[in-house]
Scaffold this motif. Structure first.
Motif, PDB file in Angstrom:
ATOM      1  N   UNK A 268       0.847  -1.192   0.000  1.00 26.40           N
ATOM      2  CA  UNK A 268       0.000   0.000   0.000  1.00 26.40           C
ATOM      3  C   UNK A 268       0.883   1.243   0.000  1.00 26.40           C
ATOM      4  N   UNK A 269       0.493   2.209  -0.804  1.00 19.99           N
ATOM      5  CA  UNK A 269       1.307   3.405  -0.974  1.00 19.99           C
ATOM      6  C   UNK A 269       0.418   4.633  -1.092  1.00 19.99           C
ATOM      7  N   UNK A 270       0.831   5.711  -0.404  1.00 18.75           N
ATOM      8  CA  UNK A 270       0.155   7.000  -0.495  1.00 18.75           C
ATOM      9  C   UNK A 270       1.206   8.051  -0.814  1.00 18.75           C
ATOM     10  N   UNK A 271       0.973   8.852  -1.838  1.00 18.23           N
ATOM     11  CA  UNK A 271       1.888   9.915  -2.223  1.00 18.23           C
ATOM     12  C   UNK A 271       1.239  11.265  -1.951  1.00 18.23           C
ATOM     13  N   UNK A 272       2.072  12.291  -1.792  1.00 19.50           N
ATOM     14  CA  UNK A 272       1.515  13.606  -1.560  1.00 19.50           C
ATOM     15  C   UNK A 272       2.566  14.678  -1.449  1.00 19.50           C
ATOM     16  N   UNK A 273       2.128  15.861  -1.042  1.00 21.11           N
ATOM     17  CA  UNK A 273       3.014  16.999  -0.861  1.00 21.11           C
ATOM     18  C   UNK A 273       2.552  17.794   0.363  1.00 21.11           C
ATOM     19  N   UNK A 274       3.524  18.304   1.126  1.00 21.08           N
ATOM     20  CA  UNK A 274       3.232  19.089   2.332  1.00 21.08           C
ATOM     21  C   UNK A 274       3.547  20.553   2.027  1.00 21.08           C
ATOM     22  N   UNK A 275       2.568  21.449   2.314  1.00 24.17           N
ATOM     23  CA  UNK A 275       2.759  22.867   2.018  1.00 24.17           C
ATOM     24  C   UNK A 275       2.328  23.737   3.195  1.00 24.17           C
ATOM     25  N   UNK A 276       2.878  24.948   3.204  1.00 26.45           N
ATOM     26  CA  UNK A 276       2.439  25.974   4.140  1.00 26.45           C
ATOM     27  C   UNK A 276       1.082  26.488   3.680  1.00 26.45           C
ATOM     28  N   UNK A 277       0.092  26.536   4.597  1.00 25.52           N
ATOM     29  CA  UNK A 277      -1.273  26.907   4.228  1.00 25.52           C
ATOM     30  C   UNK A 277      -1.374  28.352   3.760  1.00 25.52           C
TER      31      UNK A 277
ATOM     32  N   UNK B 100       4.022  27.398  -0.030  1.00 22.96           N
ATOM     33  CA  UNK B 100       5.371  26.902  -0.306  1.00 22.96           C
ATOM     34  C   UNK B 100       5.551  25.516   0.300  1.00 22.96           C
ATOM     35  N   UNK B 101       6.306  24.641  -0.375  1.00 22.71           N
ATOM     36  CA  UNK B 101       6.536  23.292   0.154  1.00 22.71           C
ATOM     37  C   UNK B 101       7.290  23.334   1.483  1.00 22.71           C
ATOM     38  N   UNK B 102       6.989  22.386   2.361  1.00 17.60           N
ATOM     39  CA  UNK B 102       7.679  22.262   3.642  1.00 17.60           C
ATOM     40  C   UNK B 102       8.584  21.028   3.583  1.00 17.60           C
ATOM     41  N   UNK B 103       9.882  21.230   3.504  1.00 23.61           N
ATOM     42  CA  UNK B 103      10.802  20.089   3.388  1.00 23.61           C
ATOM     43  C   UNK B 103      10.951  19.339   4.702  1.00 23.61           C
ATOM     44  N   UNK B 104      11.051  18.029   4.602  1.00 27.72           N
ATOM     45  CA  UNK B 104      11.358  17.150   5.725  1.00 27.72           C
ATOM     46  C   UNK B 104      10.320  17.216   6.857  1.00 27.72           C
TER      47      UNK B 104
ATOM     48  N   UNK C 212      10.517  15.322   1.048  1.00 26.73           N
ATOM     49  CA  UNK C 212      11.810  15.710   0.526  1.00 26.73           C
ATOM     50  C   UNK C 212      11.908  17.229   0.487  1.00 26.73           C
ATOM     51  N   UNK C 213      12.977  17.754  -0.159  1.00 31.10           N
ATOM     52  CA  UNK C 213      13.176  19.204  -0.156  1.00 31.10           C
ATOM     53  C   UNK C 213      12.090  19.935  -0.920  1.00 31.10           C
ATOM     54  N   UNK C 214      11.321  19.227  -1.742  1.00 35.36           N
ATOM     55  CA  UNK C 214      10.202  19.848  -2.449  1.00 35.36           C
ATOM     56  C   UNK C 214       8.877  19.621  -1.732  1.00 35.36           C
ATOM     57  N   UNK C 215       8.942  19.064  -0.506  1.00 35.82           N
ATOM     58  CA  UNK C 215       7.731  18.805   0.254  1.00 35.82           C
ATOM     59  C   UNK C 215       7.019  17.530  -0.127  1.00 35.82           C
TER      60      UNK C 215
END
Length: 831
Positions: free
Chosen positions: A19-28, A32-36, A50-53
């Motif tokens: 099972x795998x879930x992909x995504x991106x973390x950003x500042x609301x 901007x992406x939030x790295x790590x 990663x460094x691109x969130x």
């Protein structure tokens, strides 16, 4: 061959997850992406953006929800839907917490990093332990995740006067997905034993197998993908070194930020994000360090470089309570395709990664957008402070003779990463494909082509001998080469024959040698030669000449001497980190120009020279691999030194002159993180005694005597003086220095991308007893010669343009006489 493999995805540590879930973390607020950021699901399933969130969360059981946390932000819970695999998580700042952080007198991350740097010797296994030994299992694959590929068959239509019309069926991704679902594109495994003692680490490869190859490609096995120790002052990723985030001077290069706290092996660790201070691309490393809160050791490290290639390396450690030490137990390395403007080829063009400049549809993803290289290493059977005996210490990597013949039981007992059905099919598929398409033979063939040989059965034809041109011989046609392993692994026969259309003379060489030492690759042999040679030129017998389809400099040479004689020689690598040739020769020399050598009231128009010579190249900082077929320099480091001493032997076999020559060369190369490169070349020669002009020094001129600049346009040499005329200066002693700095390729137009190189050369010299040389006009280098210029190489299809200007005491009165404009040519064979 050492720059091998590239491609796609970040920080994917287990390809076998269900099972795998992909995504991106950003500042609301800023988007901007939030790295790590930290992502957790099902307790034991965790990931880091990663460094691109971006993140990829893997779990052996179904993921119903996951949690995202980031220091200074409110944690977020995300529910997982059955029909959705990509999520965007928007985190909101905690204003109160941020104020508390900024009120502090010092960034808390800096305080931790300073303690890490101060405690390095106490936490570095290579400093704290007297010795250690362990085994490691490594698996390297080039593959893609079939689930990420949209593999459908599309109909392609084009616009025309009456609307759209059918053009073709596009099924490339469909076919690729079908292929990659069954097996990987490339796969290799190895089992090694690592030993450490007295600051020396040696890897002994006990077993290795490479899909599609009966004999492994040793250069790939020797690739240094990431640093052995996290505590090295420079951290290495894919054979490029970067200043470490915990080096003694790291604080001047990196910014740090405290992200979170994580428990590893039951011990609390601080997650510290680091990023290079420089803003430009590929300026250095960035990533996360997990620092033990008690002893300030590194418990885990995530390193990342983003550019033309996206490269990541993860070092994981295990806490050893008895030693109060974190010891490396696992390394993960990944290469992903970045933003590249040119096609990238690996493994002899068997795999190609296309550029991002796709004319028809730049937004469409091709095969190379999905492919990635993944290498995973697991250490086991670790022993600390045990008696260790390291044999052949000068060798960094040694491959056992039986390493390629290990049984399946050996692999089952040492394999620490399961070989699933896809991996098992990879061996079967690539082995059969290699036989069908003769991939292994093509690779061997390609290697020899690069070195200037075409293998025909048991004989390798030397391409250098087929055709050349110079002003004395005119067109020189010939044939020659050397026998290969198909005839004998211990004996080789070499030779050539040639004919000059202008001097109407035949030349030839014939040699025989036999190997008397396998480990040291020692050969003993003899040869007989009747040929011509440029006067006053310096040739290092140990130098390996790079293959060129043409050699531009000799085209305009007209002063040669004929030499007829024999030589006996010994080639060996028995001295650590050296290659050497020891030679005894007798030669009859006849200058092919108006020249008389006056010595002791006697005039010589031809003469006999009997001499002994040793030519030695020393690479003290390079790493070497010992293979069953010989020794390979797997890590070329600078400086490199070449030494040659020649001494004539008085009263032996008719020798006419008593003289000696000492020749030295030092080379240094520095590569920068931004892709630029600086080269230094220092050469010196010292001749003493009675030396005829044929054996003196001319410091490599490459300019012809013509009236105008345009008439003097020829091809430039590699390290020659472009404004110095042939036979202008003769020396019995000299020293020269060359400095080159190459910049990144400049994009002038879409297909016009030259490489800019700045060059400066200078030389000083002197000539003893000039009155002895009769019949030639020359000057000496007492006041030196200086030239500087610009090279614009590979402007279009390998063709380039160079310009040099001569200055100093030997400058000419007319401006145009000091100017030299030359063409350059760089051949890219694509290997």
């Amino acid at each position: 061959m050492k720059q091998t493999c590239l491609l796609f995805l970040f920080f994917t540590f287990s390809l076998q997850a269900q099972f795998q879930v992909n995504g991106i973390i950003k500042d609301a607020q800023t988007n901007k992406p939030l790295p790590f950021a930290k992502i957790i699901a099902n307790e034991n399933s965790t990931a880091i953006s990663d460094v691109d969130g971006k993140f990829s969360l893997l779990s052996p059981i179904k993921i119903a929800e996951f949690y995202v946390s980031y220091i200074g932000y409110t944690a977020l819970k995300v529910n997982v839907a059955n029909d959705k695999t990509f999520y965007t998580a928007l985190l909101s700042e905690k204003n109160n917490l941020l104020k508390e952080i900024f009120i502090s007198n010092e960034n808390p991350a800096l305080s931790v990093i300073r303690k890490v740097i101060a405690s390095k010797n106490n936490n570095n296994p290579q400093k704290k332990l007297n010795s250690f030994e362990f085994k490691s299992y490594n698996k390297l694959i080039v593959t893609a995740n079939p689930d990420s590929i949209e593999g459908r068959i599309d109909s392609v239509f084009v616009e025309n006067a009456i609307g759209k019309s059918f053009k073709k069926i596009d099924s490339s991704n469909f076919v690729f997905k079908k292929l990659i679902s069954k097996n990987h594109l490339f796969q290799t495994e190895k089992v090694s034993r690592f030993q450490f003692k007295d600051s020396k680490i040696k890897e002994t490869i006990l077993g290795t197998r490479m899909a599609g190859f009966k004999q492994p490609v040793y250069e790939i096995i020797g690739l240094n993908l990431q640093s052995f120790s996290i505590y090295d002052s420079s951290y290495e990723l894919f054979e490029t070194k970067y200043n470490s985030p915990i080096s003694d001077d790291a604080l001047k290069d990196y910014n740090y930020k405290l992200l979170d706290t994580v428990v590893i092996n039951g011990r609390n660790t601080n997650m510290i994000y680091f990023k290079n201070k420089k803003k430009r691309k590929a300026s250095g490393l960035e990533g996360v360090l997990y620092i033990d809160q008690l002893n300030f050791a590194v418990a885990k490290a995530v390193m990342r470089i983003k550019g033309v290639l996206d490269i990541s390396g993860v070092d994981e450690f295990e806490y050893v309570s008895k030693e109060d030490l974190w010891f490396p137990i696992q390394k993960t390395f990944k290469i992903v395709k970045g933003k590249n403007k040119e096609d990238i080829k690996i493994l002899g063009e068997s795999i190609t990664f296309s550029s991002d400049e796709i004319a028809d549809n730049p937004d469409k993803k091709g095969e190379s957008d999905y492919i990635y290289l993944l290498s995973k290493t697991n250490n086991y059977d670790i022993q600390y402070n045990v008696p260790v005996q390291i044999r052949k210490k000068a060798i960094t990597v040694e491959i056992k003779n039986d390493a390629i013949n290990k049984t399946e039981d050996f692999w089952k007992s040492n394999r620490k990463d399961s070989l699933d059905n896809r991996s098992q099919r990879t061996y079967i598929y690539l082995d059969s494909l290699s036989v069908k398409k003769r991939i292994e033979n093509r690779l061997i063939y390609g290697r020899k082509i690069i070195n200037g040989f075409v293998p025909i059965s048991f004989f390798d034809v030397d391409l250098r001998k087929i055709f050349t041109f110079n002003n004395y011989e005119g067109f020189r046609f010939g044939f020659g080469g050397i026998t290969n392993d198909r005839l004998s692994k211990t004996t080789r026969i070499e030779g050539y024959t040639a004919y000059g259309t202008k001097d109407d003379a035949c030349k030839f060489n014939l040699g025989l040698s036999t190997r008397i030492g396998n480990f040291s690759n020692t050969w003993i042999g003899a040869s007989y030669t009747d040929d011509v040679h440029e006067i006053a030129s310096t040739n290092y017998a140990i130098d390996k000449k790079a293959f060129k389809l043409y050699d531009p400099r000799p085209i305009n040479i007209s002063t040669f001497y004929n030499y007829v004689g024999w030589r006996a020689f010994l080639e060996t690598k028995i001295i650590p980190k050296t290659e050497s040739i020891w030679q005894l020769s007798r030669t009859i020399v006849e200058p092919k120009f108006d020249y008389i050598y006056a010595l002791n009231d006697k005039l010589y128009t031809n003469y006999t020279i009997t001499s002994a010579m040793v030519s030695l190249q020393w690479n003290p900082f390079s790493d070497y691999m010992q293979t069953p077929k010989g020794r390979i320099e797997i890590e070329k480091r600078f400086p490199k030194f070449t030494f040659q001493y020649t001494q004539s032997l008085t009263n032996l076999w008719g020798n006419n002159f008593n003289f000696g020559k000492i020749d030295l060369k030092a080379e240094y190369e520095k590569k920068y993180l931004n892709g630029q490169k600086t080269n230094f070349l220092l050469q010196a020669g010292y001749g003493f005694g009675d030396i005829p002009i044929t054996h003196l020094y001319n410091t490599s001129p490459n300019n012809i005597t013509k009236e105008t600049v345009l008439q003097r346009i020829t091809f430039s040499g590699r390290n020659s003086f472009e404004t110095m005329f042939f036979n202008e200066f003769i020396s019995s002693k000299f020293v020269s220095l060359q400095l080159k700095h190459g910049f990144n390729r400049l994009t002038l137009f879409k297909k016009v991308r030259p490489t800019l190189v700045l060059v400066s050369r200078m030389a000083w010299g002197n000539l003893d007893h000039p009155e002895q040389h009769v019949g030639v006009n020359y000057k000496t280098l007492n006041n030196g010669i200086f030239e500087s210029g610009i090279e614009l190489n590979q402007i279009y299809k390998g063709i380039g343009l160079t310009g040099f200007y001569r200055y100093g005491s030997n400058q000419f009165s007319k401006f145009e006489d000091n100017l030299a404009i030359k063409l350059s040519y760089t051949l890219n064979l694509g290997f």
